[in-house]
Write a protein that holds these residues in place. Structure first.
Motif, PDB file in Angstrom:
ATOM      1  N   SER A  11       4.941  -2.171   2.677  1.00 21.67           N
ATOM      2  CA  SER A  11       4.218  -1.513   3.756  1.00 21.67           C
ATOM      3  C   SER A  11       4.146  -2.436   4.967  1.00 21.67           C
ATOM      4  O   SER A  11       3.625  -3.551   4.872  1.00 21.67           O
ATOM      5  CB  SER A  11       2.808  -1.158   3.295  1.00 21.67           C
ATOM      6  N   TYR A  46       5.158  11.557  -4.724  1.00 19.20           N
ATOM      7  CA  TYR A  46       4.105  10.576  -4.990  1.00 19.20           C
ATOM      8  C   TYR A  46       3.420  10.805  -6.332  1.00 19.20           C
ATOM      9  O   TYR A  46       2.869   9.878  -6.918  1.00 19.20           O
ATOM     10  CB  TYR A  46       3.102  10.556  -3.832  1.00 19.20           C
ATOM     11  N   HIS A  52      -2.616   5.966   0.771  1.00 18.53           N
ATOM     12  CA  HIS A  52      -2.871   7.113   1.670  1.00 18.53           C
ATOM     13  C   HIS A  52      -3.743   6.700   2.852  1.00 18.53           C
ATOM     14  O   HIS A  52      -4.737   7.350   3.175  1.00 18.53           O
ATOM     15  CB  HIS A  52      -3.498   8.272   0.897  1.00 18.53           C
ATOM     16  N   THR A 102       0.821  -1.212   0.000  1.00 19.26           N
ATOM     17  CA  THR A 102       0.000   0.000   0.000  1.00 19.26           C
ATOM     18  C   THR A 102       0.856   1.263   0.000  1.00 19.26           C
ATOM     19  O   THR A 102       0.348   2.356   0.235  1.00 19.26           O
ATOM     20  CB  THR A 102      -0.961   0.008   1.198  1.00 19.26           C
ATOM     21  N   HIS A 103       2.158   1.097  -0.252  1.00 18.82           N
ATOM     22  CA  HIS A 103       3.047   2.233  -0.516  1.00 18.82           C
ATOM     23  C   HIS A 103       3.536   2.152  -1.961  1.00 18.82           C
ATOM     24  O   HIS A 103       3.659   1.069  -2.526  1.00 18.82           O
ATOM     25  CB  HIS A 103       4.258   2.233   0.412  1.00 18.82           C
ATOM     26  N   ASN A 104       3.861   3.307  -2.516  1.00 21.37           N
ATOM     27  CA  ASN A 104       4.426   3.386  -3.868  1.00 21.37           C
ATOM     28  C   ASN A 104       5.862   2.908  -3.935  1.00 21.37           C
ATOM     29  O   ASN A 104       6.307   2.349  -4.941  1.00 21.37           O
ATOM     30  CB  ASN A 104       4.410   4.854  -4.337  1.00 21.37           C
ATOM     31  N   GLU A 159       0.412   3.701  -3.615  1.00 17.21           N
ATOM     32  CA  GLU A 159       0.153   4.450  -2.389  1.00 17.21           C
ATOM     33  C   GLU A 159      -1.350   4.590  -2.167  1.00 17.21           C
ATOM     34  O   GLU A 159      -2.059   5.134  -3.005  1.00 17.21           O
ATOM     35  CB  GLU A 159       0.812   5.830  -2.466  1.00 17.21           C
TER      36      GLU A 159
END
Length: 314
Positions: free
Chosen positions: A137, A209, A232, A131-133, A230
């Motif tokens: 995560s 981002y 957020h 869930t992160h670019n 991502e």
């Protein structure tokens, strides 16, 4: 016989947090995931078919880790277990044999409708989900269950020392990330040493981002079968402790979905790390009696989470 899709491994020791009932309720709404909790905590509330509580002491769990990895794993604090996340696929390989994917997650979270974000089509197409670019995560990563990813952890430089040492190395979001997405190391350096110094925190963060889809194309990200996007899920604080101007501090959980009061969209989950006491923020966190949800509450009616705590949704 078709394998089950996803198993999430969570070792948790000491005492379940006050929001545990809400947490497990939100896990249960994601029925395509099996949640395996290794713990010495007592949990007497409602049981769910996709949540397995594996009762084990902290000492015995650490002994199992030592035996499986052929090291001396004797941490003083359960927080050190965060460094084990890249190794779960190997440590729990017998349990995970019947799954297509394994993953790790945190408990300072309320889960939304994960299947809406990680569809069957995406699970068929990609091998690693974050869930992160730019990195794995720690609060949720999902990895295909195969020999390559099960053993990739052993390529972490000096991994034996890092696990036996009492310090926390964030192996999931640092070392393991760079093994799965090697270019992330240089991208991170560019962000810290160039963008941050020339643009300042706020604008460099926004630009960083925005540029990541371009970085992913340049490094043929999709060919590596990586789905790093991502989401957020964690509100960002400024240096003075205030929420970043585009962030919301009021979030809602209702009918298995997560949303907030500012942005008109649904989220995969809400990670409320900034609201609770932690090593990142020692002076801004919930005070006592922040959990205002009555026992046996029907969570389908909704929950509100803000800087003051958890409340029944108005």
């Amino acid at each position: 016989m078709k394998k089950n899709r996803i198993a999430i491994i969570i070792p948790y020791f000491g005492k379940f947090p006050e929001w545990a009932d809400l947490y497990f309720y939100s896990c249960a709404q994601n029925s395509f995931i099996d949640w395996h909790i290794f713990t010495d905590c007592n949990y007497t509330s409602k049981s769910y078919s996709n949540i397995s509580i594996h009762k084990i002491s902290f000492e015995d769990y650490c002994k199992n880790v030592s035996d499986e990895l052929k090291i001396s794993f004797n941490p003083a604090s359960a927080y050190k277990l965060c460094d084990l996340k890249p190794f779960y696929g190997f440590i729990h390989r017998n349990l995970l044999d019947s799954y297509e994917f394994w993953g790790f997650a945190d408990m300072d979270i309320v889960w939304g409708d994960i299947a809406k974000f990680y569809t069957d089509e995406l699970l068929d197409r990609y091998d690693v989900f974050s869930t992160h670019n730019d990195r794995m995560s720690g609060h949720l990563s999902i990895i295909r269950s195969n020999e390559h990813y099960r053993n990739l952890c052993f390529k972490i430089n000096n991994w034996q020392h890092k696990l036996e040492d009492s310090a926390n190395y964030a192996l999931d979001e640092a070392d393991f990330s760079r093994l799965i997405f090697p270019e992330s190391k240089n991208i991170g350096k560019f962000y810290r040493q160039v963008m941050m110094k020339t643009m300042g925190w706020k604008y460099s963060w926004q630009t960083y981002y925005t540029l990541f889809p371009i970085f992913h194309k340049l490094f043929r990200h999709k060919r590596k079968r990586l789905y790093f996007k991502e989401q957020h899920t964690t509100p960002i604080l400024n240096a003075d402790g205030r929420l970043y101007k585009y962030e919301s501090d009021t979030w809602f959980y209702q009918k298995g979905k997560i949303f907030n009061d500012r942005i008109d969209k649904e989220y995969i989950y809400f990670h409320f790390m900034i609201y609770k006491k932690n090593s990142f923020r020692r002076d801004l966190f919930w005070n006592e009696n922040y959990y205002h949800i009555p026992q046996n509450y029907d969570y389908s009616h909704g929950v509100e989470i803000n800087k003051q705590g958890f409340f029944v949704k108005k």
